[in-house]
Scaffold this motif. Structure first.
Motif, short mmCIF file in Angstrom:
data_model
loop_
_atom_site.label_atom_id
_atom_site.label_comp_id
_atom_site.label_asym_id
_atom_site.label_seq_id
_atom_site.Cartn_x
_atom_site.Cartn_y
_atom_site.Cartn_z
N GLN A 143 2.27 6.37 -6.77
CA GLN A 143 1.01 6.81 -7.38
C GLN A 143 0.64 5.92 -8.57
N CYS A 144 0.53 4.63 -8.27
CA CYS A 144 0.16 3.68 -9.30
C CYS A 144 -0.79 2.64 -8.69
N GLU A 145 -1.40 1.85 -9.57
CA GLU A 145 -2.38 0.88 -9.10
C GLU A 145 -1.74 -0.38 -8.53
N ARG A 146 -0.64 -0.82 -9.15
CA ARG A 146 -0.01 -2.06 -8.70
C ARG A 146 1.50 -1.93 -8.74
N ASP A 179 0.83 -1.21 0.00
CA ASP A 179 0.00 0.00 0.00
C ASP A 179 0.87 1.26 0.00
N GLU A 218 2.56 1.73 -3.45
CA GLU A 218 1.59 2.20 -4.45
C GLU A 218 1.22 3.66 -4.22
N GLY A 219 1.15 4.06 -2.97
CA GLY A 219 0.85 5.45 -2.66
C GLY A 219 1.98 6.38 -3.04
N ARG A 233 1.74 -8.89 -4.85
CA ARG A 233 1.06 -9.20 -3.59
C ARG A 233 0.84 -10.71 -3.46
N PRO A 274 6.44 0.20 -10.27
CA PRO A 274 5.14 -0.14 -10.85
C PRO A 274 5.23 -1.35 -11.77
#
Length: 241
Positions: free
Chosen positions: A49-52, A42, A45-46, A234, A217
């Motif tokens: 600034q990406c989804e995965r 988490d 990703e924060g 993950r 990313p």
């Protein structure tokens, strides 16, 4: 054994503990539960600034004895052949006081004009891949202002040949507690303090255990450094090319 008694206290004279090469230890479920936790996914990703994101299967797990330290460097010289959107999370295992060899970060060094030439020269160099000694900018933090001045394009002085004063490097550190993490960009200059712990005046040091985990990313737009073969998502799922 390199330990002598409880509390992570080393026997006198213990050195070169060699944890970095013991990847079977870094791969233990109890270690990966920390270094590949959902909380760290988490966080990465924060920050990115990406989804995965994915993380290197290889982990830089270190046990640092008395008198040992990591010199001044950026991670780009070791892992700079892929995307620039790569971060390191420095993870202390247990409490790490400054005297135990905590992480030191040169605040703003990833964007500061004072560090521009370092980023353009040293930061783009190719060095050995052991992640230990080779590739350090210097082993002495007090030398960094002089190095920055030497690498400046011009004298920047007063027009009469007087060189400018060396820049002030703002080194930041703290006493880390369990659960603390420090995230670093690939061009951030950092090092670790020397482990100068001296438990109750005995001459024996506390071992400093920490781990560097790298993250970037997932996607074709974010090339991987070819020196890193195996990546995990993950849940420990392998991320294929």
């Amino acid at each position: 054994s390199w330990r002598d008694g409880g509390g992570g206290v080393l026997r006198e004279g213990a050195a070169d503990l060699g944890l970095l090469s013991r990847q079977h230890v870094a791969a233990l479920p109890a270690i990966r539960a920390v270094t590949e936790s959902d909380a760290l996914f988490d966080l990465a990703e924060g920050v990115l600034q990406c989804e995965r994101v994915m993380t290197t299967a290889y982990k830089w797990l270190r046990a640092v004895a008395g008198g040992e330290f990591t010199g001044v460097h950026t991670d780009k010289v070791f892992l700079g052949r892929g995307t620039s959107r790569l971060i390191t999370t420095w993870i202390p295992f247990g409490a790490v006081k400054t005297e135990d060899g905590a992480l030191l970060v040169a605040a703003g060094s990833h964007v500061s004009s004072d560090f521009e030439r370092v980023r353009e020269t040293y930061g783009t160099s190719t060095v050995g891949g052991d992640g230990t000694v080779s590739g350090w900018l210097t082993n002495d933090a007090s030398e960094v202002p002089r190095i920055l001045t030497r690498r400046d394009r011009g004298d920047g002085g007063d027009g009469e040949g007087t060189p400018p004063p060396p820049p002030v490097v703002d080194w930041r550190t703290t006493d880390f507690e369990p659960g603390d993490v420090c995230a670093l960009g690939i061009e951030t200059t950092h090092m670790s303090a020397a482990n100068v712990s001296n438990v109750r005046g005995s001459g024996r040091a506390r071992v400093r255990v920490s781990c560097d985990a790298r993250w970037q990313p997932i996607g074709e737009a974010f090339p991987r450094d070819p020196r890193v073969r195996d990546w995990r998502g993950r849940g420990g799922v392998a991320v294929d090319e």
